[in-house]
Design a protein around this motif. Structure first.
Motif, PDB file in Angstrom:
ATOM      1  N   ALA A  65     -39.507 -59.664  -1.638  1.00 24.02           N
ATOM      2  CA  ALA A  65     -39.775 -61.297  -1.914  1.00 24.02           C
ATOM      3  C   ALA A  65     -38.803 -62.084  -1.504  1.00 24.02           C
ATOM      4  N   PRO A  66     -38.983 -63.558  -1.548  1.00 24.40           N
ATOM      5  CA  PRO A  66     -37.927 -64.510  -1.082  1.00 24.40           C
ATOM      6  C   PRO A  66     -36.927 -64.517  -1.873  1.00 24.40           C
ATOM      7  N   ASN A  67     -36.585 -63.974  -3.097  1.00 20.09           N
ATOM      8  CA  ASN A  67     -35.607 -63.741  -3.882  1.00 20.09           C
ATOM      9  C   ASN A  67     -34.514 -62.841  -3.447  1.00 20.09           C
ATOM     10  N   GLY A  68     -35.116 -61.850  -2.297  1.00 16.62           N
ATOM     11  CA  GLY A  68     -33.949 -60.989  -1.622  1.00 16.62           C
ATOM     12  C   GLY A  68     -34.362 -59.732  -2.588  1.00 16.62           C
ATOM     13  N   LYS A  69     -35.206 -59.528  -3.513  1.00  9.38           N
ATOM     14  CA  LYS A  69     -35.401 -58.454  -4.267  1.00  9.38           C
ATOM     15  C   LYS A  69     -36.696 -57.668  -3.819  1.00  9.38           C
ATOM     16  N   PHE A  70     -36.563 -56.405  -4.118  1.00  4.40           N
ATOM     17  CA  PHE A  70     -37.930 -55.520  -3.850  1.00  4.40           C
ATOM     18  C   PHE A  70     -38.804 -55.366  -5.139  1.00  4.40           C
ATOM     19  N   TYR A  71     -40.097 -55.456  -4.646  1.00  5.00           N
ATOM     20  CA  TYR A  71     -41.178 -55.202  -5.678  1.00  5.00           C
ATOM     21  C   TYR A  71     -42.089 -54.222  -5.159  1.00  5.00           C
ATOM     22  N   VAL A  72     -42.870 -53.602  -6.303  1.00  6.39           N
ATOM     23  CA  VAL A  72     -43.776 -52.681  -5.827  1.00  6.39           C
ATOM     24  C   VAL A  72     -44.928 -53.197  -4.881  1.00  6.39           C
ATOM     25  N   CYS A  73     -45.295 -54.528  -5.003  1.00  8.16           N
ATOM     26  CA  CYS A  73     -46.027 -55.172  -4.449  1.00  8.16           C
ATOM     27  C   CYS A  73     -46.061 -56.719  -4.643  1.00  8.16           C
ATOM     28  N   PRO A  74     -46.619 -57.379  -3.803  1.00  9.02           N
ATOM     29  CA  PRO A  74     -46.403 -58.833  -4.243  1.00  9.02           C
ATOM     30  C   PRO A  74     -46.773 -59.242  -5.453  1.00  9.02           C
ATOM     31  N   ALA A  75     -47.960 -58.674  -5.988  1.00 12.43           N
ATOM     32  CA  ALA A  75     -48.566 -58.931  -7.165  1.00 12.43           C
ATOM     33  C   ALA A  75     -47.412 -58.720  -8.408  1.00 12.43           C
ATOM     34  N   PHE A  76     -46.647 -57.902  -8.204  1.00  8.45           N
ATOM     35  CA  PHE A  76     -45.612 -57.551  -9.431  1.00  8.45           C
ATOM     36  C   PHE A  76     -44.674 -58.540  -9.410  1.00  8.45           C
ATOM     37  N   TYR A  77     -44.340 -59.037  -8.227  1.00  8.54           N
ATOM     38  CA  TYR A  77     -43.620 -60.334  -7.915  1.00  8.54           C
ATOM     39  C   TYR A  77     -43.954 -61.515  -8.734  1.00  8.54           C
ATOM     40  N   TYR A  78     -45.038 -61.859  -8.491  1.00  3.77           N
ATOM     41  CA  TYR A  78     -45.714 -63.164  -8.953  1.00  3.77           C
ATOM     42  C   TYR A  78     -46.051 -63.000 -10.724  1.00  3.77           C
ATOM     43  N   GLU A  79     -46.202 -61.557 -10.817  1.00  5.50           N
ATOM     44  CA  GLU A  79     -46.360 -61.309 -12.437  1.00  5.50           C
ATOM     45  C   GLU A  79     -44.997 -61.538 -13.190  1.00  5.50           C
TER      46      GLU A  79
END
Lengths: 411, 310
Positions: free
Chosen positions: B192-206
């Protein structure tokens, strides 16, 4: 369950085991006692179930008969201390009986009311009237911690005073009355780390009180200290000697000693889940539904509650799907799948969830691993000794025909 | 095994899947994070997918992105070349011979069977994402079944005429030989733009806190096995191979990433069954993938119910 407790059950055999729906009313989160080891982290005097909530829960459940196809039902009442709400419980039970009859519900005459109580109010007129009215449909468990010394160490009255007051005398005086009313009594004992030195004397104390069946297990929480497994094994072996040398094995049972534990399990043929969470239903004072009481906020240390619905909107069946598809292999780590003494090693889905690295019911906690292995070793000792003795005395066949039964009741 | 990485270039990068973008302010990934993300992908042998916002990136970003083989997922509003273009509505004109995604509510989708047919005449591939699939009702099922049949007729006609476009909901199941799902958390991860990993984009936005590591400490997916097919008791026995098996929707509906909700299963099985019919219809027109067996007939729409009936 996080506490060490010994619970006398009205019937040692789980009623309609496997075919009964278990529905739990958390009628209060209050209790007269403040047991030092109580796993209920959120006990309080405010959250008492109202009649309106109880009625709404009953109306929802009985009004959705198609969603509850189980042949029978166990209406379970817990707390806190459930008998603090005996008036409400009496009203609930009366309403259940009349509604099951009025609706011609398939649970009519195939139901049971079940209680876990601290036993303090057991003798009171109000509780006794309730028992007399519902006796043939009752299962009641009374919690006691063995000897007076052991019981009063932990099971003390609530209050801020400097002197701790134990509850042993107030509980044990009701045991004879209870045994008289429910002669087929069995006992449930739960062990945590500090209780290990008392296992032998506790079981023998319970036998001495006239309880013929002691169902006992270790807590699932990660409370164990280094060396506990060895102490546990020693206690069980001493108990084994006492049971065998004292001849208790003829009429008394202790579930720690089971012929069927300590074997490898087949990944396909023996893949069923141990725990019944999700097949049960619990409702609290706010009218919220849970897959089991262990998923309510007041019994969780780390995680948020798992809510599967409420009395107004009903049950969200999607929330039940993970529970109903759980199997042993999917939730177990490799060491459990490869374990050569896996059979009989139990788990609690609520504790698994609470202890998991992520909010999932699919990560099995293995905090109990060494204790199970110690139990298996003590079991081997017990059965080898007992069978040899029976064979030398020519009593093996007779014992097999009449051996006392116990159950692995873990919650 | 991890094979893919998605890089969200901005907080307002277009969604190409079930999740909505709930961030309105621009936050471009830092150039340092982008470069380190690319290096991570190189070291881990990951195929990269860049997801763009609707504004042009600074030139140095393009220079960095071009240092690695990648594919671009681009909103149609940006108007630049894309490997996958995300259409901004049913009035869009998709590019000829391109790959496009349309995100739509079920209600809108049901009104646009003809549009889908028209688009497939131009596109190489179309992915339809039903953004409210978890709210599908029993009544919706009949309408979705009819929609799939109507689109199937259009596809059959295109195949007969020698054109063979792909539609995720209808042709994928015909082509696949095993489960081919999203893979989030298993084969795919998102930066994600914050430099962190997420399972998928949805987890980031949630929930931005719901990360699975960062560029400094590396990936740390707890209970990683639960994202794998073999740890999904319902899905591992299922043959709706085209199902997206969205782990974010799973968690949203059942609280577990490895357990799909009823509605996701039903939608996938309506598609599977429509694929079965389409395959039979195309084969009636001539030889078509003769080495592939027929898709078997089944009597359920939700494998969970089939498991419990057994």
């Amino acid at each position: 369950m996080a506490d060490k407790k010994e619970t006398y059950r009205a019937s040692s055999v789980q009623w309609q085991g496997g075919i009964a729906k278990n529905i739990t009313f958390i009628v209060t989160k209050d209790c007269q006692l403040a047991c030092k080891y109580c796993y209920l982290v959120g006990k309080n005097e405010k959250e008492r179930m109202s009649w309106e909530t109880a009625k709404a829960a009953i109306d929802y459940i009985l009004g959705h008969e198609e969603d509850f196809p189980e042949q029978s039902v166990v209406w379970d009442f817990i707390g806190g201390e459930p008998f603090l709400e005996i008036e409400l419980i009496d009203k609930i039970c009366d309403y259940l009986k009349t509604e099951m009859f009025r609706l011609n519900h398939h649970w009519f005459d195939s139901y049971r009311f079940s209680f876990s109580t601290n036993g303090i109010n057991y003798h009171t007129d109000r509780v006794q009237q309730f028992i007399a009215k519902n006796h043939s449909h009752l299962s009641i468990g009374i919690t006691i911690d063995g000897t007076r010394q052991k019981h009063d160490l932990n099971r003390i009255y609530k209050g801020d005073g400097p002197l701790e007051r134990g509850s042993y005398d107030d509980v044990v005086r009701n045991i004879p009355l209870w045994l008289e009313q429910f002669p087929g009594a069995g006992t449930k004992v739960t062990i945590s780390s500090a209780d290990i030195p008392y296992i032998r004397e506790s079981v023998l104390h319970l036998y001495g009180l006239g309880i013929h069946e002691v169902n006992i297990n270790c807590v699932f929480e990660d409370v164990w200290r280094e060396g506990d497994d060895r102490l546990f094994e020693e206690q069980l072996m001493q108990l084994a000697d006492d049971i065998i040398d004292g001849g208790w094995y003829q009429d008394y049972a202790c579930s720690f000693f089971s012929e069927h534990i300590g074997k490898p399990l087949d990944a396909e043929l023996e893949n069923q889940n141990w725990c019944g969470a999700g097949k049960m239903l619990a409702v609290d004072a706010a009218g919220i539904f849970y897959p089991c009481t262990r998923f309510a906020a007041y019994s969780l240390r780390e995680k948020r509650p798992i809510i599967i619905g409420n009395v107004r909107d009903g049950i969200d069946k999607n929330k039940l799907r993970p529970f109903l598809t759980l199997d042993r292999t999917t939730q177990s780590p490799a060491k459990c799948l490869e374990c050569e003494v896996a059979s009989g090693c139990a788990w609690c889905q609520g504790e698994n969830y609470d202890a998991a690295d992520t909010p999932t019911v699919y990560q099995r906690s293995t905090a109990i691993c060494l204790m199970h292995k110690a139990r298996v070793r003590a079991n081997n000792y017990y059965w080898n000794r007992l069978f040899r003795k029976l064979e030398l005395e020519g009593e093996r066949e007779q014992w097999e025909e009449n051996k006392p039964k116990s159950n692995d009741i873990i919650c | 095994m991890l094979q893919y990485m998605i890089i969200l270039l901005d907080d307002t990068s277009t969604s190409f899947c079930h999740y909505g973008v709930n961030k309105t302010g621009r936050r471009l990934i830092s150039l340092d994070h982008l470069r380190r993300g690319i290096r991570f992908a190189m070291v881990e042998n990951l195929t990269l997918q860049m997801v763009y916002p609707d504004y042009e990136l600074p030139a140095e970003y393009h220079e960095a992105i071009d240092t690695i083989d990648h594919s671009n997922i681009v909103p149609s509003a940006l108007g630049r070349d894309a490997d996958v273009i995300v259409l901004d509505g049913w009035d869009a004109v998709p590019p000829s011979d391109g790959v496009a995604v349309i995100r739509t509510s079920l209600a809108h989708l049901l009104k646009h069977a003809a549009t889908v047919g028209d688009w497939l005449a131009r596109l190489t591939r179309l992915n339809i994402v039903i953004t409210d699939v978890e709210r599908m009702t029993e009544a919706d099922c009949d309408e979705y079944r009819a929609f799939l049949s109507q689109v199937g007729t259009a596809i059959e006609r295109l195949y007969v005429n020698g054109r063979s476009p792909q539609l995720n909901t209808l042709t994928d199941r015909m082509m696949l030989t095993a489960m081919n799902n999203c893979g989030a958390g298993d084969t795919c991860v998102t930066l994600a733009p914050n430099g962190k990993f997420y399972v998928c984009p949805a987890f980031y936005y949630e929930d931005e806190q719901d990360c699975v590591g960062d560029l400094d400490t590396g990936l740390d997916i707890k209970n990683k096995q639960l994202y794998r097919l073999d740890h999904a008791p319902i899905c591992r026995k299922c043959d709706a191979w085209q199902c997206r098996r969205c782990v974010w929707l799973n968690r949203k509906t059942t609280l577990e990433v490895n357990t799909p909700g009823h509605e996701q299963c039903v939608a996938a099985h309506l598609e599977r069954n429509a694929s079965r019919e389409l395959l039979q219809r195309i084969r009636r027109q001539g030889t078509f993938m003769p080495d592939r067996p027929e898709i078997p007939e089944i009597d359920y729409l939700d494998p969970f119910e089939a498991m419990h009936k057994a």
